[in-house]
Design a protein around this motif. Structure first.
Motif, PDB file in Angstrom:
ATOM      1  N   GLU A   8      51.905  39.065  42.911  1.00  0.00           N
ATOM      2  CA  GLU A   8      50.908  38.008  43.096  1.00  0.00           C
ATOM      3  C   GLU A   8      51.036  37.320  44.443  1.00  0.00           C
ATOM      4  O   GLU A   8      50.083  36.738  44.947  1.00  0.00           O
ATOM      5  N   TYR A  21      47.629  45.627  45.132  1.00  0.00           N
ATOM      6  CA  TYR A  21      46.782  45.777  43.951  1.00  0.00           C
ATOM      7  C   TYR A  21      46.191  47.182  43.861  1.00  0.00           C
ATOM      8  O   TYR A  21      45.875  47.661  42.762  1.00  0.00           O
ATOM      9  N   GLU A  40      55.670  41.047  37.059  1.00  0.00           N
ATOM     10  CA  GLU A  40      55.768  40.626  38.458  1.00  0.00           C
ATOM     11  C   GLU A  40      56.963  41.314  39.134  1.00  0.00           C
ATOM     12  O   GLU A  40      58.102  41.182  38.686  1.00  0.00           O
ATOM     13  N   SER A 245      42.407  34.660  42.247  1.00  0.00           N
ATOM     14  CA  SER A 245      43.058  34.974  40.970  1.00  0.00           C
ATOM     15  C   SER A 245      43.406  36.456  40.912  1.00  0.00           C
ATOM     16  O   SER A 245      42.920  37.266  41.719  1.00  0.00           O
ATOM     17  N   ASN A 246      44.235  36.820  39.938  1.00  0.00           N
ATOM     18  CA  ASN A 246      44.554  38.242  39.738  1.00  0.00           C
ATOM     19  C   ASN A 246      43.296  39.061  39.499  1.00  0.00           C
ATOM     20  O   ASN A 246      43.140  40.161  40.041  1.00  0.00           O
TER      21      ASN A 246
END
Length: 363
Positions: A8, A21, A40, A245-246
């Motif tokens: 993140e 990502y 994570e 955001s993710n």
């Protein structure tokens, strides 16, 4: 249950490499029918679960080596694993070495990581990058008729990081001359090209700085690429807002991959752009710094080893883009843009077999 690795970027500032990502999406494509959770990367030792969590351990490791080995509830598959060289000393503790030996052989994303593993008595092999398999989800059965993409084209100020003294002053004057010489072309590029080089006149005028850096880029790249490519391309960066955001980061990475799958061609300095392009059949050229630029090359050493039969590479050396490992057209156009090499296929097949076996053994 399966875990999907994410980074993140908490505490890493305002900017984020979306390539992390892309790595996560490479995992997700194998886990569509599985129950999943996020894991994570930078907090592996703190991860908690009441049941075992199977995790494909691919990607870039890691800012916080003290968070390794992973929690006992994690069942790992080490494949396409990259360890940043600057963390080698802190990473290879006796505890970590013993842990990795339990799961050897370790599939390394690059030769340097494999050699680091072997130097510490851990069996390792070069697996290639898991993003080479993204064609499973993103390859299109149609002509590549989308945009041209130039993603973080590699540049050094003046075309060479090793410039000092009077030579530097002379180079400054050269930059101004390029801005005048290519004024019309640079004017078309000034709002498209994303400057990632050092500032020239930023303290005086940000707009002047951007214009002159764009002129420097055009001066170097126009010697090897046609205006048809440079002036019509979409310029994007893999460095994005870290405060998304993710879900937003995954959506952006997915959107980029779909654009690359449809693109006419791509020029990039990002492996996590070049590898997916190979996977989906989009012609691409990977631009790297000169081997003599040690400050830059330390970030690439080992990353391009074993890739001469896989990726079409150009090197920025002495202010010029030069061929590396392959003879390319003197001026590259859409008509003669080089076809991709096919060496990635040997890694593609083995990567899929290894991941599918891991999933089959952990139903």
């Amino acid at each position: 249950m399966y875990g999907i690795l994410i980074r993140e970027g908490v505490g890493r500032g305002a900017w984020k490499n979306i390539g992390d990502y892309v790595q996560s999406i490479a995992q997700k494509q194998f886990l569509k029918d599985k129950e999943t959770c996020f894991v994570e990367i930078e907090k592996l030792s703190e991860f908690k679960s009441e049941e075992p969590v199977n995790v494909i351990m691919n990607g870039w490791f890691m800012w916080h080596p003290e968070m390794f080995p992973p929690s006992p509830c994690i069942n790992p598959l080490f494949i396409s694993f990259h360890l940043t060289p600057s963390k080698e000393k802190d990473f290879f503790t006796p505890e970590t070495i013993a842990y990795l030996k339990k799961y050897e052989p370790i599939g390394a994303r690059d030769v340097r990581t494999a050699n680091m593993m072997k130097a510490h008595g851990i069996d390792s092999y070069f697996s290639g990058c898991l993003t080479m398999t993204l064609g499973l989800d993103y390859k299109q059965d149609k002509e590549h008729d989308g945009d041209i993409f130039i993603v973080d084209p590699y540049m050094e100020l003046f075309g060479d990081s090793d410039v000092h003294g009077l030579k530097r002053v002379w180079k400054y004057l050269g930059l101004v001359w390029h801005a005048i010489k290519y004024f019309r072309k640079v004017w078309k590029l000034k709002d498209k090209y994303i400057n990632t080089t050092s500032s020239v006149f930023g303290r005086i005028s940000l707009k002047l700085d951007e214009f002159i850096c764009t002129a420097d880029y055009y001066h170097i790249y126009s010697k090897r690429f046609s205006d048809e490519i440079l002036l019509n391309a979409k310029y994007i960066s893999a460095i994005v807002d870290n405060y998304m955001s993710n879900d937003e980061k995954f959506a952006l990475a997915d959107s980029n991959l779909r654009d690359y799958a449809n693109a006419k061609c791509v020029i990039t300095s990002r492996l996590h752009v070049s590898f997916p392009c190979l996977a989906v059949g989009t012609k691409n050229i990977f631009v790297i710094p000169s081997e003599k630029s040690e400050g830059e090359m330390k970030n690439y050493t080992g990353r391009v080893g074993e890739l001469n039969d896989t990726v079409t590479i150009m090197e920025l050396r002495d202010g010029k883009l030069q061929d590396k490992g392959t003879t390319l057209p003197e001026k590259i156009t859409l008509a003669n843009f080089p076809e991709n090499k096919v060496g990635y296929r040997k890694y593609f097949d083995q990567l899929i077999k290894t991941v599918e076996k891991f999933i089959s053994n952990n139903k």
